[in-house]
Design a protein around this motif. Structure first.
Motif, PDB file in Angstrom:
ATOM      1  N   VAL A 125      -1.555 -34.193  -5.750  1.00 38.30           N
ATOM      2  CA  VAL A 125      -1.032 -35.278  -4.915  1.00 38.30           C
ATOM      3  C   VAL A 125      -1.534 -36.628  -5.430  1.00 38.30           C
ATOM      4  CG1 VAL A 125      -1.090 -36.317  -2.612  1.00 38.30           C
ATOM      5  CG2 VAL A 125      -0.733 -33.855  -2.867  1.00 38.30           C
ATOM      6  N   LEU A 126      -2.821 -36.693  -5.787  1.00 39.08           N
ATOM      7  CA  LEU A 126      -3.389 -37.930  -6.317  1.00 39.08           C
ATOM      8  C   LEU A 126      -2.717 -38.310  -7.631  1.00 39.08           C
ATOM      9  CD1 LEU A 126      -7.217 -37.493  -5.623  1.00 39.08           C
ATOM     10  CD2 LEU A 126      -5.450 -38.530  -4.195  1.00 39.08           C
ATOM     11  N   ALA A 127      -2.480 -37.317  -8.478  1.00 39.88           N
ATOM     12  CA  ALA A 127      -1.821 -37.574  -9.761  1.00 39.88           C
ATOM     13  C   ALA A 127      -0.413 -38.125  -9.534  1.00 39.88           C
ATOM     14  CB  ALA A 127      -1.767 -36.292 -10.587  1.00 39.88           C
ATOM     15  N   ALA A 128       0.287 -37.576  -8.558  1.00 39.18           N
ATOM     16  CA  ALA A 128       1.639 -38.046  -8.250  1.00 39.18           C
ATOM     17  C   ALA A 128       1.613 -39.500  -7.791  1.00 39.18           C
ATOM     18  CB  ALA A 128       2.272 -37.166  -7.174  1.00 39.18           C
ATOM     19  N   HIS A 129       0.578 -39.873  -7.066  1.00 44.97           N
ATOM     20  CA  HIS A 129       0.425 -41.266  -6.603  1.00 44.97           C
ATOM     21  C   HIS A 129       0.249 -42.204  -7.796  1.00 44.97           C
ATOM     22  CE1 HIS A 129      -0.737 -44.575  -3.992  1.00 44.97           C
ATOM     23  NE2 HIS A 129      -1.791 -44.766  -4.757  1.00 44.97           N
ATOM     24  N   GLU A 130      -0.553 -41.793  -8.773  1.00 41.73           N
ATOM     25  CA  GLU A 130      -0.751 -42.618  -9.971  1.00 41.73           C
ATOM     26  C   GLU A 130       0.563 -42.769 -10.738  1.00 41.73           C
ATOM     27  OE1 GLU A 130      -3.422 -44.120 -10.234  1.00 41.73           O
ATOM     28  OE2 GLU A 130      -5.012 -42.946  -9.331  1.00 41.73           O
ATOM     29  N   LEU A 131       1.343 -41.701 -10.812  1.00 38.66           N
ATOM     30  CA  LEU A 131       2.621 -41.755 -11.526  1.00 38.66           C
ATOM     31  C   LEU A 131       3.600 -42.695 -10.815  1.00 38.66           C
ATOM     32  CD1 LEU A 131       4.080 -40.619 -13.981  1.00 38.66           C
ATOM     33  CD2 LEU A 131       4.943 -38.772 -12.528  1.00 38.66           C
TER      34      LEU A 131
ATOM     35  N   LEU B 110      -6.014 -36.793 -14.047  1.00 39.38           N
ATOM     36  CA  LEU B 110      -6.083 -36.032 -12.800  1.00 39.38           C
ATOM     37  C   LEU B 110      -5.386 -34.679 -12.938  1.00 39.38           C
ATOM     38  CD1 LEU B 110      -5.480 -38.878 -10.208  1.00 39.38           C
ATOM     39  CD2 LEU B 110      -7.545 -37.478 -10.406  1.00 39.38           C
ATOM     40  N   ALA B 111      -4.299 -34.667 -13.701  1.00 34.97           N
ATOM     41  CA  ALA B 111      -3.612 -33.393 -13.932  1.00 34.97           C
ATOM     42  C   ALA B 111      -4.515 -32.430 -14.692  1.00 34.97           C
ATOM     43  CB  ALA B 111      -2.322 -33.637 -14.702  1.00 34.97           C
TER      44      ALA B 111
ATOM     45  N   HIS C 263      -6.812 -25.421  -2.752  1.00 38.77           N
ATOM     46  CA  HIS C 263      -6.828 -26.643  -1.936  1.00 38.77           C
ATOM     47  C   HIS C 263      -7.185 -27.850  -2.795  1.00 38.77           C
ATOM     48  CE1 HIS C 263      -7.708 -29.535   1.195  1.00 38.77           C
ATOM     49  NE2 HIS C 263      -8.932 -29.663   0.711  1.00 38.77           N
ATOM     50  N   HIS C 264      -8.235 -27.718  -3.603  1.00 34.93           N
ATOM     51  CA  HIS C 264      -8.651 -28.827  -4.457  1.00 34.93           C
ATOM     52  C   HIS C 264      -7.590 -29.130  -5.517  1.00 34.93           C
ATOM     53  CE1 HIS C 264     -12.752 -27.429  -3.080  1.00 34.93           C
ATOM     54  NE2 HIS C 264     -12.735 -28.714  -2.723  1.00 34.93           N
ATOM     55  N   LYS C 265      -7.010 -28.088  -6.061  1.00 32.19           N
ATOM     56  CA  LYS C 265      -5.977 -28.271  -7.075  1.00 32.19           C
ATOM     57  C   LYS C 265      -4.771 -29.022  -6.489  1.00 32.19           C
ATOM     58  CE  LYS C 265      -5.395 -24.725  -9.733  1.00 32.19           C
ATOM     59  NZ  LYS C 265      -5.942 -25.157 -11.031  1.00 32.19           N
ATOM     60  N   SER C 266      -4.382 -28.640  -5.287  1.00 26.98           N
ATOM     61  CA  SER C 266      -3.249 -29.287  -4.628  1.00 26.98           C
ATOM     62  C   SER C 266      -3.545 -30.752  -4.339  1.00 26.98           C
ATOM     63  CB  SER C 266      -2.914 -28.570  -3.324  1.00 26.98           C
ATOM     64  OG  SER C 266      -2.551 -27.230  -3.565  1.00 26.98           O
ATOM     65  N   ALA C 267      -4.768 -31.027  -3.888  1.00 30.51           N
ATOM     66  CA  ALA C 267      -5.147 -32.406  -3.567  1.00 30.51           C
ATOM     67  C   ALA C 267      -5.097 -33.292  -4.806  1.00 30.51           C
ATOM     68  CB  ALA C 267      -6.542 -32.443  -2.950  1.00 30.51           C
ATOM     69  N   LEU C 268      -5.588 -32.778  -5.934  1.00 33.28           N
ATOM     70  CA  LEU C 268      -5.549 -33.558  -7.165  1.00 33.28           C
ATOM     71  C   LEU C 268      -4.122 -33.766  -7.649  1.00 33.28           C
ATOM     72  CD1 LEU C 268      -8.596 -32.443  -9.338  1.00 33.28           C
ATOM     73  CD2 LEU C 268      -8.322 -34.474  -7.920  1.00 33.28           C
TER      74      LEU C 268
END
Length: 242
Positions: free
Chosen positions: A67-73, A49-50, A60-65
């Protein structure tokens, strides 16, 4: 990338009520494999995701991804903490699954931002469904952890919204992304089968072991049918033909 709308199979109470002890070496090895496979999957999902964020067309899309990457971590950290509590070194638990997971990501490298989103939603979704199926046959604490880690917190809606908006703006994208999604399901199921077959301890959760019941051949067939059905449902949510 999980999806709360997924119709989870009901836990088989004959298996789900079983009280297993991680003091039993065979069962501890099985749980270690399950958590190790999940942990490495989350670690790779984070790094993927990073990378995908670099392909994002807008901030906006970069920021959203991100956040998703942080969730996986975060999920990765939860899993490694559980492994450590069992007296298992996380890296040793993950190592057996590195080759299979890395091979999947190498064979399914996205060529653009939209392919990356479809992969995160569809490809990772199949793998997550596979681990949910396995969790039906473990102790309640382990199952609760697996279900919690794979719970959707809104990630799926982001992928669906962005892909549908892109297709609405350029309907020609639908054909290419549908082909991509079909390729992903084949690769993801191959990966799941490889992971399940190559590790005897992990396979024992599904097929059983002495003193521990598992799924029969008919149920295994139904399991893979459910994986395929959920793939089709995800593709439909994206506006793509399966």
């Amino acid at each position: 990338m999980s999806d709360d709308a997924t119709q989870r199979p009901q836990v088989d109470t004959d298996h789900g009520s079983r009280e297993e002890s991680t003091d039993e070496p065979g069962y501890l090895a099985a749980v270690t494999d399950l958590l190790g496979a999940l942990a490495y999957g989350e670690l790779r999902a984070f790094s993927q995701l990073a990378k995908d964020a670099e392909l994002a067309p807008t901030l906006h899309h970069k920021s959203a991804l991100a956040v998703l990457a942080a969730h996986e971590l975060k999920n990765y950290s939860v899993l490694t903490e559980r492994l450590q509590s069992l007296g298992v070194e996380p890296e040793s638990a993950m190592e057996p699954f590195v080759a299979a997971v890395d091979a999947f990501h190498e064979r399914t490298a996205a060529s653009d931002f939209l392919e990356g989103l479809v992969k995160a939603y569809v490809g990772e979704g199949i793998a997550q469904d596979f681990y949910r199926e396995i969790s039906r046959y473990v102790d309640e604490d382990t199952r609760a952890l697996v279900v919690s880690v794979l719970e959707d917190t809104g990630q799926a809606d982001f992928a669906v919204t962005v892909v549908r908006e892109a297709i609405a703006a350029d309907p020609r994208l639908a054909g290419r992304l549908a082909l991509w999604g079909r390729r992903l399901v084949g690769e993801a199921i191959t990966q799941a089968q490889r992971v399940g077959v190559e590790r005897d301890a992990l396979a024992s959760i599904l097929v059983g072991a002495p003193g521990r019941a598992g799924a029969d051949l008919a149920e295994l067939g139904r399991m893979f049918a459910r994986l395929t059905d959920e793939h089709s449902r995800r593709m439909e949510r994206l506006g793509l033909s399966a």
